[in-house]
Design a protein around this motif. Structure first.
Motif, PDB file in Angstrom:
ATOM      1  N   VAL A 142       0.838  -1.199   0.000  1.00  0.00           N
ATOM      2  CA  VAL A 142       0.000   0.000   0.000  1.00  0.00           C
ATOM      3  C   VAL A 142       0.874   1.252   0.000  1.00  0.00           C
ATOM      4  CG1 VAL A 142      -1.679   1.335   1.342  1.00  0.00           C
ATOM      5  CG2 VAL A 142      -1.982  -1.125   1.063  1.00  0.00           C
ATOM      6  N   GLY A 143       1.961   1.246   0.771  1.00  0.00           N
ATOM      7  CA  GLY A 143       2.876   2.383   0.769  1.00  0.00           C
ATOM      8  C   GLY A 143       3.474   2.626  -0.596  1.00  0.00           C
ATOM      9  N   ALA A 144       3.722   1.539  -1.351  1.00  0.00           N
ATOM     10  CA  ALA A 144       4.327   1.665  -2.683  1.00  0.00           C
ATOM     11  C   ALA A 144       3.403   2.366  -3.666  1.00  0.00           C
ATOM     12  CB  ALA A 144       4.696   0.288  -3.217  1.00  0.00           C
ATOM     13  N   VAL A 145       2.117   2.455  -3.342  1.00  0.00           N
ATOM     14  CA  VAL A 145       1.177   3.160  -4.220  1.00  0.00           C
ATOM     15  C   VAL A 145       1.556   4.639  -4.340  1.00  0.00           C
ATOM     16  CG1 VAL A 145      -1.238   3.927  -4.418  1.00  0.00           C
ATOM     17  CG2 VAL A 145      -0.720   1.554  -3.862  1.00  0.00           C
ATOM     18  N   ASN A 146       2.164   5.211  -3.298  1.00  0.00           N
ATOM     19  CA  ASN A 146       2.615   6.603  -3.372  1.00  0.00           C
ATOM     20  C   ASN A 146       3.622   6.793  -4.498  1.00  0.00           C
ATOM     21  OD1 ASN A 146       1.528   8.286  -0.945  1.00  0.00           O
ATOM     22  ND2 ASN A 146       2.064   6.316  -0.047  1.00  0.00           N
ATOM     23  N   MET A 147       4.568   5.881  -4.591  1.00  0.00           N
ATOM     24  CA  MET A 147       5.544   5.957  -5.681  1.00  0.00           C
ATOM     25  C   MET A 147       4.862   5.747  -7.029  1.00  0.00           C
ATOM     26  SD  MET A 147       8.603   6.492  -6.698  1.00  0.00           S
ATOM     27  CE  MET A 147       9.824   6.263  -5.395  1.00  0.00           C
ATOM     28  N   ALA A 148       3.887   4.832  -7.067  1.00  0.00           N
ATOM     29  CA  ALA A 148       3.164   4.588  -8.319  1.00  0.00           C
ATOM     30  C   ALA A 148       2.419   5.837  -8.775  1.00  0.00           C
ATOM     31  CB  ALA A 148       2.192   3.426  -8.146  1.00  0.00           C
ATOM     32  N   VAL A 149       1.847   6.591  -7.834  1.00  0.00           N
ATOM     33  CA  VAL A 149       1.143   7.833  -8.183  1.00  0.00           C
ATOM     34  C   VAL A 149       2.122   8.846  -8.771  1.00  0.00           C
ATOM     35  CG1 VAL A 149      -0.062   9.835  -7.198  1.00  0.00           C
ATOM     36  CG2 VAL A 149      -0.725   7.521  -6.534  1.00  0.00           C
TER      37      VAL A 149
END
Length: 575
Positions: A142-149
């Protein structure tokens, strides 16, 4: 009354929390770093898109027109752009990683807080290993979604700049990009759906395998003792195989998605190059513009291929967020009340008509300062009683009162400052022996009497560094009897007004058990104590013993009297 209780519970549990809510809070909670990452990432991709444009300008001005000044100016502009690219990538990636790791860390804190919350409920139906997996792997995803955004916005910026430049070169080229890109993104989103489903199944199976593995390791000695190693290994092998199958299915879905998206991207790039080449041969665009167009087409391969990774990360993030929402939004096992604990807590406990589990209309009075034994002919009755006294569950009917105040009207955290239920299988923490005991003690409290009363001082005396000896996780470096004595010392050191102890001396010898019984009687003098046990040594030091049969109180008298008059009591404590 049971129905009303269920309605109240469903109102308190945040069951409407969704995976989308978890993702949204994860991103908005890191808005500063995400914003920095987006701006720098967008700048980096815009600069990358401008590189082939500048090369085309250099070719047109410096080569085709033999303009030395224009050539040098173009080269200088390229140098400036490359410096900007270096710094924007470095600091943008740093902000993105910080956002991802911080979001994952905060999610782990939220999960641990919810799992350990006094109202309980988050661990219902989940193995400890499964909860660990959710708090680690799922939080990380879920934290990696920030990088994906950040990467998504940067890639879109690169596409937009490329489209604008291509439109300025040729409207036809620009339309190809503007119309083809949304179609490619839509197809990538559709292809991510199977991955999302299989990723969720993968995480579920992995969590189950972790949970079973943790349980097997914790009970290894017991399994060896009863010769059940083969059955345990077979169970884990089956679960591990199911986890492997789910992982392979997710990997196949990920490879299939990446392969299809990459093939579609290649077709799209080839189409852009083909259109640009025809325009150049017809004289509609210059040589430099053709180089720029082909360079942009090659550049587009990067942003477009990023969307395959982005869709994969978002799919896994959504699946993990749903699992996290299931824990954070779990229905509470008990409800917080608005009343406060009576001060000072005298320690009177009363049960009136309590029905829960196997208990049926149980009535029990324990006066402040009494040491009361409880013998349950059915272990399930003892378990149900402990859950109610610890307020880990509320009775289906009836009430449990502390100094005349119903515990359902109190906050569970407050209840546990007054009533400590020391369970039979209490675990120790990694650290020193005295550190384990002192963990529950009030500040500046002398833990010496607790060590002596529990016999843990003898344990310390047999260890290489005494009380400073390191105890491994869950106390596995100690024997069963040593663990019990240290756990009992910890419970006694807490010095709560009411102490409930469940079978604290089943793994010690008779001499040590007798010493523990005398120590308990001495250290808990004038403090309410409930000993849920079948140990004659412990029951002999109580003021009275309550016998529970078929979920009800069947007798209440001194230990010796019950031994004389009750066959069922003799069978329970002397067999």
């Amino acid at each position: 009354m049971g129905t009303a209780k269920q309605v109240r519970r469903s109102a308190v549990g945040a069951t409407d929390l969704s995976g989308r809510d978890v993702l949204r809070s994860s991103v908005t909670g890191q808005r500063r770093d995400v914003t920095i990452g987006v701006l720098l990432g967008a700048g980096h991709q815009a600069g990358e898109a401008l590189v082939p444009v500048l090369i085309g300008v250099v070719i047109d001005q410096g080569v085709a027109k033999s303009d030395t000044g224009g050539l040098l100016l173009g080269i200088a502009a390229l140098a400036v752009v490359y410096v900007g690219l270096s710094f924007s990538f470095r600091f943008g990636a740093r902000a993105g990683e910080r956002a991802a790791e911080t979001a994952a860390h905060r999610l782990r804190i939220r999960l641990v807080g919810r799992i350990l919350a006094p109202q309980g409920g988050a661990d219902s139906g989940r193995l400890p290993g499964e909860l660990t997996n959710i708090a680690t792997e799922d939080a990380k995803r879920v934290g990696a979604v920030n990088m994906a955004v950040i990467v998504a916005v940067a890639a879109l910026t690169g596409l937009l700049v490329s489209a604008v430049v291509l439109v300025s070169i040729s409207v036809l080229l620009g339309l190809v990009v503007l119309l083809g890109t949304p179609l490619l993104l839509w197809l990538g989103h559709l292809l991510s759906k199977p991955l999302e489903r299989r990723s969720e199944a993968e995480q579920e199976r992995a969590a189950q395998a972790s949970g079973i593995a943790a349980d097997l390791v914790a009970g290894l000695r017991v399994l060896k003792g009863i010769g059940a190693e083969s059955a345990a290994v077979a169970r884990y092998r089956q679960t591990s195989s199911e986890s492997l199958s789910a992982t392979l299915r997710a990997a196949r879905a990920r490879a299939w998605q990446n392969g299809i998206v990459l093939a579609l991207t290649g077709v799209f790039i080839a189409l852009v190059a083909l259109v640009g080449g025809r325009l150049a041969t017809q004289g509609d665009i210059s040589l430099g513009e053709l180089v720029s167009a082909v360079g942009l087409a090659l550049f587009l391969l990067g942003p477009l291929s990023e969307f395959s990774w982005i869709n994969s990360e978002l799919a896994q993030g959504r699946a993990s967020a749903t699992r996290i929402a299931g824990v954070l939004g779990a229905v509470s096992a008990v409800l917080p009340g608005a009343d406060r604990l009576p001060q000072p807590v005298r320690g009177g406990v009363r049960l009136r008509g309590v029905s829960y589990g196997t208990l049926r209309d149980l009535d029990l009075d324990i006066a402040p300062g009494d040491i009361v034994g409880v013998v349950a002919t059915d272990p399930a009755d003892a378990t149900a009683l402990l859950l109610c006294l610890a307020r880990r569950s509320d009775p289906d009917s009836g009430s449990v009162e502390l100094d005349g105040v119903p515990m359902t009207t109190l906050d569970p955290a407050d209840v546990r400052t007054a009533i400590l239920v020391a369970e039979h299988d209490a675990d120790l923490f990694e650290g020193t022996l005295t550190g384990n005991v002192r963990a529950a003690a009030p500040p500046e409290h002398d833990i010496g009497p607790a060590l002596t009363a529990s016999g843990a001082d003898e344990v310390a005396g047999t260890l290489p560094q005494g009380g400073d000896t390191i105890v491994t996780e869950r106390g596995r470096s100690l024997s069963g009897g040593q663990r019990q004595r240290v756990a009992l010392a910890r419970a006694l050191a807490a010095d709560t007004p009411v102490l409930v102890v469940h079978d604290p001396a089943t793994a010690v010898d008779a001499v040590t058990e007798a010493r523990i019984a005398a120590g308990l009687r001495d250290i808990r003098r004038d403090r309410t104590t409930v000993l849920v046990t079948t140990s004659p040594a412990l029951l002999s030091v109580t003021d009275r013993v309550v016998l529970i049969e078929d979920g009800r109180v069947a007798g209440c008298a001194a230990h010796a009297e019950l031994v004389r008059d009750r066959i069922s009591y003799r069978s329970a404590v002397l067999s």
